[in-house]
Write a protein that holds these residues in place. Structure first.
Motif, mmCIF file in Angstrom:
data_model
loop_
_atom_site.group_PDB
_atom_site.id
_atom_site.type_symbol
_atom_site.label_atom_id
_atom_site.label_comp_id
_atom_site.label_asym_id
_atom_site.label_seq_id
_atom_site.Cartn_x
_atom_site.Cartn_y
_atom_site.Cartn_z
ATOM 1 N N THR A 22 0.838 -1.186 0.000
ATOM 2 C CA THR A 22 0.000 0.000 0.000
ATOM 3 C C THR A 22 0.877 1.242 0.000
ATOM 4 O O THR A 22 1.933 1.272 0.608
ATOM 5 N N GLU A 23 0.403 2.231 -0.692
ATOM 6 C CA GLU A 23 1.149 3.473 -0.812
ATOM 7 C C GLU A 23 0.785 4.389 0.351
ATOM 8 O O GLU A 23 -0.382 4.583 0.669
ATOM 9 N N VAL A 25 0.138 7.794 2.268
ATOM 10 C CA VAL A 25 -0.434 9.062 1.839
ATOM 11 C C VAL A 25 0.309 10.190 2.539
ATOM 12 O O VAL A 25 0.485 10.172 3.747
ATOM 13 N N CYS A 27 -0.087 13.818 3.602
ATOM 14 C CA CYS A 27 -1.154 14.795 3.791
ATOM 15 C C CYS A 27 -0.645 16.186 3.449
ATOM 16 O O CYS A 27 0.185 16.745 4.157
ATOM 17 N N GLU A 31 -2.386 19.129 -2.455
ATOM 18 C CA GLU A 31 -2.745 18.024 -3.346
ATOM 19 C C GLU A 31 -4.166 18.179 -3.877
ATOM 20 O O GLU A 31 -4.537 17.578 -4.878
ATOM 21 N N ILE A 51 -9.681 11.782 -8.167
ATOM 22 C CA ILE A 51 -8.518 10.967 -7.815
ATOM 23 C C ILE A 51 -7.805 11.548 -6.605
ATOM 24 O O ILE A 51 -7.480 10.827 -5.649
ATOM 25 N N LYS A 52 -7.557 12.856 -6.616
ATOM 26 C CA LYS A 52 -6.848 13.504 -5.507
ATOM 27 C C LYS A 52 -7.657 13.444 -4.219
ATOM 28 O O LYS A 52 -7.116 13.198 -3.145
ATOM 29 N N ARG A 54 -9.900 11.243 -3.303
ATOM 30 C CA ARG A 54 -9.889 9.875 -2.767
ATOM 31 C C ARG A 54 -8.545 9.535 -2.132
ATOM 32 O O ARG A 54 -8.491 8.860 -1.111
ATOM 33 N N LYS A 55 -7.452 9.997 -2.731
ATOM 34 C CA LYS A 55 -6.120 9.738 -2.156
ATOM 35 C C LYS A 55 -5.931 10.484 -0.846
ATOM 36 O O LYS A 55 -5.252 10.006 0.053
ATOM 37 N N GLN A 56 -6.513 11.654 -0.734
ATOM 38 C CA GLN A 56 -6.357 12.473 0.464
ATOM 39 C C GLN A 56 -7.407 12.168 1.537
ATOM 40 O O GLN A 56 -7.405 12.774 2.598
ATOM 41 N N LYS A 57 -8.298 11.219 1.286
ATOM 42 C CA LYS A 57 -9.362 10.901 2.247
ATOM 43 C C LYS A 57 -8.838 10.652 3.658
ATOM 44 O O LYS A 57 -9.414 11.154 4.619
ATOM 45 N N CYS A 59 -6.606 12.058 5.144
ATOM 46 C CA CYS A 59 -6.111 13.334 5.680
ATOM 47 C C CYS A 59 -7.235 14.302 6.027
ATOM 48 O O CYS A 59 -6.991 15.316 6.683
#
Length: 94
Positions: A22-23, A25, A27, A31, A51-52, A54-57, A59
């Motif tokens: 897993t990558e 994140v 914060c 972003e 996309i951004k 969801r990746k920052q969720k 945070c």
């Protein structure tokens, strides 16, 4: 075991192990720049924002706790955008 099947087995183990990593994140509110127009100007939703966001969720609770960021993250339009992208902000669980 034949050389070919050994190679395939090693490849599958390597490939599957890469899928399980897993990558982390980072914060950074910056972003979410692709979401500025979508949230503040009511522009149409964009794939980049989705996309951004969801990746920052992970945070978002931290952003809600920051007094200078909370008005942006907690605004009605930001909440609407988050729901559009399937990212639900649950303030009480923060």
């Amino acid at each position: 075991m034949k050389k070919g099947s050994c190679f395939v087995a090693i490849f599958l183990v390597f490939f599957l192990s890469e899928l399980l990593v897993t990558e982390a994140v980072t914060c950074s509110f910056t972003e979410l720049i692709p979401c500025v127009g979508v949230i503040t100007l009511s522009q149409p939703p964009s794939l980049a924002c989705c996309i951004k966001l969801r990746k920052q969720k992970p945070c978002l609770c931290g952003y809600l706790k920051n007094p200078s960021l909370k008005p942006y993250v907690n605004s009605p339009n930001a909440q609407k955008v988050a729901k559009t992208y399937g990212v639900y902000l649950s303030t009480p669980s923060c």
